[in-house]
Each structure stands twice: as C-alpha cells, then as structure tokens.
Design a protein around this motif. Sequence first.
Motif, PDB file in Angstrom:
ATOM      1  N   PRO A  36      24.715 -44.421  22.554  1.00  0.00           N
ATOM      2  CA  PRO A  36      24.006 -43.614  23.560  1.00  0.00           C
ATOM      3  C   PRO A  36      24.941 -42.755  24.404  1.00  0.00           C
ATOM      4  O   PRO A  36      24.541 -41.681  24.872  1.00  0.00           O
ATOM      5  CB  PRO A  36      23.290 -44.673  24.417  1.00  0.00           C
ATOM      6  N   LEU A  37      26.181 -43.209  24.624  1.00  0.00           N
ATOM      7  CA  LEU A  37      27.143 -42.412  25.383  1.00  0.00           C
ATOM      8  C   LEU A  37      27.503 -41.149  24.612  1.00  0.00           C
ATOM      9  O   LEU A  37      27.571 -40.055  25.175  1.00  0.00           O
ATOM     10  CB  LEU A  37      28.401 -43.222  25.670  1.00  0.00           C
ATOM     11  N   TYR A  38      27.728 -41.315  23.307  1.00  0.00           N
ATOM     12  CA  TYR A  38      28.034 -40.153  22.473  1.00  0.00           C
ATOM     13  C   TYR A  38      26.844 -39.197  22.436  1.00  0.00           C
ATOM     14  O   TYR A  38      27.015 -37.978  22.517  1.00  0.00           O
ATOM     15  CB  TYR A  38      28.380 -40.595  21.051  1.00  0.00           C
ATOM     16  N   LEU A  39      25.650 -39.774  22.316  1.00  0.00           N
ATOM     17  CA  LEU A  39      24.452 -38.934  22.224  1.00  0.00           C
ATOM     18  C   LEU A  39      24.248 -38.123  23.497  1.00  0.00           C
ATOM     19  O   LEU A  39      23.887 -36.947  23.443  1.00  0.00           O
ATOM     20  CB  LEU A  39      23.224 -39.800  21.937  1.00  0.00           C
ATOM     21  N   ARG A  40      24.481 -38.737  24.643  1.00  0.00           N
ATOM     22  CA  ARG A  40      24.327 -38.021  25.912  1.00  0.00           C
ATOM     23  C   ARG A  40      25.307 -36.856  26.002  1.00  0.00           C
ATOM     24  O   ARG A  40      24.936 -35.743  26.395  1.00  0.00           O
ATOM     25  CB  ARG A  40      24.540 -38.978  27.087  1.00  0.00           C
ATOM     26  N   ALA A  41      26.566 -37.105  25.612  1.00  0.00           N
ATOM     27  CA  ALA A  41      27.574 -36.041  25.648  1.00  0.00           C
ATOM     28  C   ALA A  41      27.245 -34.944  24.646  1.00  0.00           C
ATOM     29  O   ALA A  41      27.381 -33.752  24.940  1.00  0.00           O
ATOM     30  CB  ALA A  41      28.954 -36.626  25.357  1.00  0.00           C
ATOM     31  N   LEU A  42      26.792 -35.335  23.464  1.00  0.00           N
ATOM     32  CA  LEU A  42      26.447 -34.355  22.434  1.00  0.00           C
ATOM     33  C   LEU A  42      25.225 -33.521  22.830  1.00  0.00           C
ATOM     34  O   LEU A  42      25.168 -32.324  22.565  1.00  0.00           O
ATOM     35  CB  LEU A  42      26.172 -35.066  21.105  1.00  0.00           C
ATOM     36  N   THR A  43      24.262 -34.161  23.485  1.00  0.00           N
ATOM     37  CA  THR A  43      23.066 -33.434  23.928  1.00  0.00           C
ATOM     38  C   THR A  43      23.444 -32.374  24.957  1.00  0.00           C
ATOM     39  O   THR A  43      22.918 -31.254  24.927  1.00  0.00           O
ATOM     40  CB  THR A  43      22.041 -34.414  24.528  1.00  0.00           C
ATOM     41  N   ALA A  44      24.378 -32.705  25.838  1.00  0.00           N
ATOM     42  CA  ALA A  44      24.838 -31.723  26.827  1.00  0.00           C
ATOM     43  C   ALA A  44      25.529 -30.549  26.130  1.00  0.00           C
ATOM     44  O   ALA A  44      25.350 -29.393  26.514  1.00  0.00           O
ATOM     45  CB  ALA A  44      25.796 -32.380  27.813  1.00  0.00           C
ATOM     46  N   LEU A  45      26.310 -30.829  25.083  1.00  0.00           N
ATOM     47  CA  LEU A  45      26.969 -29.766  24.328  1.00  0.00           C
ATOM     48  C   LEU A  45      25.944 -28.911  23.594  1.00  0.00           C
ATOM     49  O   LEU A  45      26.047 -27.681  23.544  1.00  0.00           O
ATOM     50  CB  LEU A  45      27.954 -30.372  23.324  1.00  0.00           C
ATOM     51  N   SER A  46      24.937 -29.565  23.026  1.00  0.00           N
ATOM     52  CA  SER A  46      23.888 -28.847  22.300  1.00  0.00           C
ATOM     53  C   SER A  46      23.122 -27.908  23.225  1.00  0.00           C
ATOM     54  O   SER A  46      22.780 -26.781  22.844  1.00  0.00           O
ATOM     55  CB  SER A  46      22.925 -29.845  21.651  1.00  0.00           C
ATOM     56  N   GLU A  47      22.868 -28.367  24.438  1.00  0.00           N
ATOM     57  CA  GLU A  47      22.137 -27.533  25.403  1.00  0.00           C
ATOM     58  C   GLU A  47      22.941 -26.305  25.810  1.00  0.00           C
ATOM     59  O   GLU A  47      22.376 -25.311  26.255  1.00  0.00           O
ATOM     60  CB  GLU A  47      21.767 -28.368  26.629  1.00  0.00           C
ATOM     61  N   ARG A  48      24.278 -26.376  25.656  1.00  0.00           N
ATOM     62  CA  ARG A  48      25.138 -25.234  25.946  1.00  0.00           C
ATOM     63  C   ARG A  48      25.449 -24.419  24.688  1.00  0.00           C
ATOM     64  O   ARG A  48      26.296 -23.536  24.707  1.00  0.00           O
ATOM     65  CB  ARG A  48      26.452 -25.711  26.583  1.00  0.00           C
ATOM     66  N   SER A  49      24.757 -24.783  23.587  1.00  0.00           N
ATOM     67  CA  SER A  49      24.913 -24.080  22.299  1.00  0.00           C
ATOM     68  C   SER A  49      26.341 -24.158  21.757  1.00  0.00           C
ATOM     69  O   SER A  49      26.840 -23.216  21.145  1.00  0.00           O
ATOM     70  CB  SER A  49      24.484 -22.609  22.425  1.00  0.00           C
ATOM     71  N   VAL A  50      26.991 -25.295  21.984  1.00  0.00           N
ATOM     72  CA  VAL A  50      28.337 -25.516  21.428  1.00  0.00           C
ATOM     73  C   VAL A  50      28.160 -26.011  19.995  1.00  0.00           C
ATOM     74  O   VAL A  50      27.537 -27.054  19.777  1.00  0.00           O
ATOM     75  CB  VAL A  50      29.118 -26.557  22.253  1.00  0.00           C
ATOM     76  N   PRO A  51      28.697 -25.303  18.986  1.00  0.00           N
ATOM     77  CA  PRO A  51      28.443 -25.678  17.583  1.00  0.00           C
ATOM     78  C   PRO A  51      29.244 -26.868  17.086  1.00  0.00           C
ATOM     79  O   PRO A  51      28.723 -27.694  16.333  1.00  0.00           O
ATOM     80  CB  PRO A  51      28.806 -24.406  16.811  1.00  0.00           C
ATOM     81  N   THR A  52      30.512 -26.962  17.472  1.00  0.00           N
ATOM     82  CA  THR A  52      31.362 -28.057  17.011  1.00  0.00           C
ATOM     83  C   THR A  52      32.161 -28.625  18.170  1.00  0.00           C
ATOM     84  O   THR A  52      32.342 -27.971  19.200  1.00  0.00           O
ATOM     85  CB  THR A  52      32.341 -27.587  15.916  1.00  0.00           C
ATOM     86  N   VAL A  53      32.651 -29.845  17.973  1.00  0.00           N
ATOM     87  CA  VAL A  53      33.439 -30.503  19.016  1.00  0.00           C
ATOM     88  C   VAL A  53      34.496 -31.379  18.355  1.00  0.00           C
ATOM     89  O   VAL A  53      34.231 -32.009  17.319  1.00  0.00           O
ATOM     90  CB  VAL A  53      32.534 -31.339  19.948  1.00  0.00           C
ATOM     91  N   SER A  54      35.685 -31.405  18.920  1.00  0.00           N
ATOM     92  CA  SER A  54      36.737 -32.256  18.386  1.00  0.00           C
ATOM     93  C   SER A  54      36.529 -33.693  18.855  1.00  0.00           C
ATOM     94  O   SER A  54      35.818 -33.943  19.830  1.00  0.00           O
ATOM     95  CB  SER A  54      38.109 -31.759  18.854  1.00  0.00           C
ATOM     96  N   SER A  55      37.178 -34.633  18.157  1.00  0.00           N
ATOM     97  CA  SER A  55      37.049 -36.039  18.544  1.00  0.00           C
ATOM     98  C   SER A  55      37.620 -36.268  19.937  1.00  0.00           C
ATOM     99  O   SER A  55      37.081 -37.052  20.721  1.00  0.00           O
ATOM    100  CB  SER A  55      37.740 -36.937  17.522  1.00  0.00           C
ATOM    101  N   GLU A  56      38.711 -35.559  20.272  1.00  0.00           N
ATOM    102  CA  GLU A  56      39.319 -35.723  21.596  1.00  0.00           C
ATOM    103  C   GLU A  56      38.384 -35.240  22.700  1.00  0.00           C
ATOM    104  O   GLU A  56      38.228 -35.893  23.732  1.00  0.00           O
ATOM    105  CB  GLU A  56      40.650 -34.970  21.677  1.00  0.00           C
ATOM    106  N   GLU A  57      37.749 -34.077  22.484  1.00  0.00           N
ATOM    107  CA  GLU A  57      36.845 -33.526  23.498  1.00  0.00           C
ATOM    108  C   GLU A  57      35.621 -34.411  23.682  1.00  0.00           C
ATOM    109  O   GLU A  57      35.191 -34.679  24.809  1.00  0.00           O
ATOM    110  CB  GLU A  57      36.422 -32.118  23.096  1.00  0.00           C
ATOM    111  N   LEU A  58      35.052 -34.873  22.569  1.00  0.00           N
ATOM    112  CA  LEU A  58      33.861 -35.707  22.661  1.00  0.00           C
ATOM    113  C   LEU A  58      34.191 -37.065  23.261  1.00  0.00           C
ATOM    114  O   LEU A  58      33.423 -37.601  24.069  1.00  0.00           O
ATOM    115  CB  LEU A  58      33.229 -35.875  21.279  1.00  0.00           C
ATOM    116  N   ALA A  59      35.343 -37.618  22.887  1.00  0.00           N
ATOM    117  CA  ALA A  59      35.746 -38.911  23.445  1.00  0.00           C
ATOM    118  C   ALA A  59      35.926 -38.814  24.956  1.00  0.00           C
ATOM    119  O   ALA A  59      35.515 -39.704  25.699  1.00  0.00           O
ATOM    120  CB  ALA A  59      37.042 -39.378  22.778  1.00  0.00           C
TER     121      ALA A  59
END
Length: 259
Positions: free
Chosen positions: A26-49
């Motif tokens: 759920p922590l990853y999903l919350r961070a990814l949802t925020a990125l998706s809402e900003r239309s960010v297409p890809t993310v590195s493991s370091e940034e997502l972590a």
Amino acid sequence: MATGRTHRPATTRSRGIPEATVARLPLYLRALTALSERSVPTVSSEELASAAGVNSAKLRKDFSYLGSYGTRGVGYDVEYLVYQISRELGLTQDWPVVIVGIGNLGAALANYGGFASRGFRVAALIDADPAMAGKPVAGIPVQHTDELEKIISDNGVSIGVIATPAGSAQQVCERLVAAGITSILNFAPTVLSVPDGVDVRKVDLSIELQILAFHEQRKAGEEVPPEEETAPPAAPPAATVTKRPDSGPDGDVPAVMPA
C-alpha cells in the motif's frame, strides 16, 4: 466489477509473498498513485523507494515477488505498477464493508473518502443504540445490531470494521465471524480472539501515541544542557609510601598509607 464474495483471485498468501512485503505494497501504491496523478510515466527504484519511505534494495526485492523487475536505465512503468499492485491487493474488485459502532470514530470512518477510491464500499453502518437507528451518517442510514447477520448476508460483506467500545468488541467480532466475515479491522482498544482462517488487523491510536511519547522522552533525556552534564569521575588518590617509626633489623619496612 466483481464483488469480494463472488470472486477471489489468487491471493498474496497463495502466491508466496511475505507478509512484510504485503504490508509495504500500500505504501508503494500510494506513492505511485501520486506520480500517476502528475502524469509521470516512469520512476526509478531510488525515487519510488524514497517516496515510499523504504530503501531501494528492499523495494526491488518486494517487486520481484510480483514479477516486476523494471527496465535498466528507464525504471518502472508507473501505470503498470499501479495496476499490478492494485490487482495483487485485490483492489480491482468491489469489497463491501460494514462498520459496527457509529460513535465519533465510526462516523469519521464512514465519512472517510479514501475507502471508495481504493475499492472499499461502505455497505452498511450498524450500532447497538436504538436511538441511532435510521439516522443518516455519510448518507447511509444506521441500522441496529439486531439486523447484523441479515445485513451481512444481503450485502455480501467480506470485511468488518469494529469501532465499538472495548467491552463489546469481542461479542461483535464473534457475531461477524459467525455470519461469514473472514477479515476484520479492529479499532477497539482490545485484543480479539478469532478462529483460524480469520484475519484481524488492529489499529490502536493510543498505543501509537504512547510509542511516540517514549521516543519524545528519550530525545528529551539526550538533550542535556552542557552545564548540567555530569563531570567525569576524579582519578583515585595516589598511594604514598611512608616509613614506620619502628624499623626492623633489615632496615625500614615500607607501609602503604592513604595520602
């Protein structure tokens, strides 16, 4: 969209995903949802972590259980990961939820908008107080606990939320389990006893506050002003060799006396 009672995909437990990894999804999903809402297409493991508050090695290990390894030099596809984690957590289907105990906490939970956005539909609100029956909370009329079993059956409820006082929580839990509920979120300040096959997640705000108080106390104890710091202990007094007034035939006999 399928409901929780009629369709259950392969669960994280049956797929061999560790519970610690499940707790971080759920922590990853919350961070990814925020990125998706900003239309960010890809993310590195370091940034997502960093966004999820974990280290990148742990994140990559967690994602390996999902079969997602990312692309070297590119990272992870945000939209695909949102879908993949949502599917793994069972959020691509509808989960009817019943909340029992509509006091201040129960009412706040009923009004929480985050449930619906994650696939959890509040199907019914239940309370033991006859005066509450029929009163709308968050647009849903409160029903009496006498109807609990029928409400669960009619709505195909899979998840029960207990927000009652501690004294009645176990009895409510037993009725939920007997009615077919196999997953319970417990906000009551007590430990529930459940049979095998029933999952319970406990949320106790007072315990969390006590843990924070412990850390605050430790931090306060570590912040001692310089003038209040204890000076290092003084070295023990040196021994002094003196002569006894009476000397033997072989000369003076040394005696150790305190200075």
